[in-house]
Write a protein that holds these residues in place. Sequence first.
Motif, mmCIF file in Angstrom:
data_model
loop_
_atom_site.group_PDB
_atom_site.id
_atom_site.type_symbol
_atom_site.label_atom_id
_atom_site.label_comp_id
_atom_site.label_asym_id
_atom_site.label_seq_id
_atom_site.Cartn_x
_atom_site.Cartn_y
_atom_site.Cartn_z
ATOM 1 N N ASN A 34 -13.467 10.389 25.132
ATOM 2 C CA ASN A 34 -13.283 11.271 23.980
ATOM 3 C C ASN A 34 -12.310 10.706 22.956
ATOM 4 N N LYS A 35 -12.205 9.391 22.885
ATOM 5 C CA LYS A 35 -11.236 8.788 21.973
ATOM 6 C C LYS A 35 -11.586 9.014 20.507
ATOM 7 N N GLN A 36 -12.839 9.334 20.197
ATOM 8 C CA GLN A 36 -13.202 9.578 18.796
ATOM 9 C C GLN A 36 -12.568 10.867 18.283
ATOM 10 N N TYR A 37 -12.117 11.747 19.174
ATOM 11 C CA TYR A 37 -11.495 12.998 18.760
ATOM 12 C C TYR A 37 -9.976 12.916 18.686
ATOM 13 N N ILE A 38 -9.414 11.808 19.082
ATOM 14 C CA ILE A 38 -7.964 11.659 19.117
ATOM 15 C C ILE A 38 -7.477 11.093 17.791
ATOM 16 N N GLN A 39 -6.493 11.729 17.194
ATOM 17 C CA GLN A 39 -5.910 11.249 15.944
ATOM 18 C C GLN A 39 -4.967 10.088 16.249
#
Length: 122
Positions: A34-39
């Motif tokens: 889920n790294k695409q959701y991490i700022q």
Amino acid sequence: MASLMRQLQSKAAVATELAAKHGSTFYKRLLEENKQYIQQEPTVQKCQELSKQLFYTRLASLPGRYDALWKEIDYVKQKIFARNDLKLEELGIAALFLGECYAWFCVGEIVGRGGTLTGYKV
């Protein structure tokens, strides 16, 4: 009662051991997937900006939800007016739904007052 407590303690020990053994790998895999959701800039300003975006996005979705609510209400009204044509299956589903809502209300009241479902305080 004592044997039940020992069983519960042994199950809790097994669960704790599994969490300690596999918890960090699960955490790392979850973050990687889920790294695409991490700022990348976790600053206070960025968090406030995201919070405002979420709030106003939810606010903008209210008219669509309002329309959907009235469509559902109209559907229920039509079913009530044509209640002689209802199938037994639809009546059963409605009865189960009403029973579930009532049960959640009662359980919520019991828990909200600090009681327990079994009557024993822990």
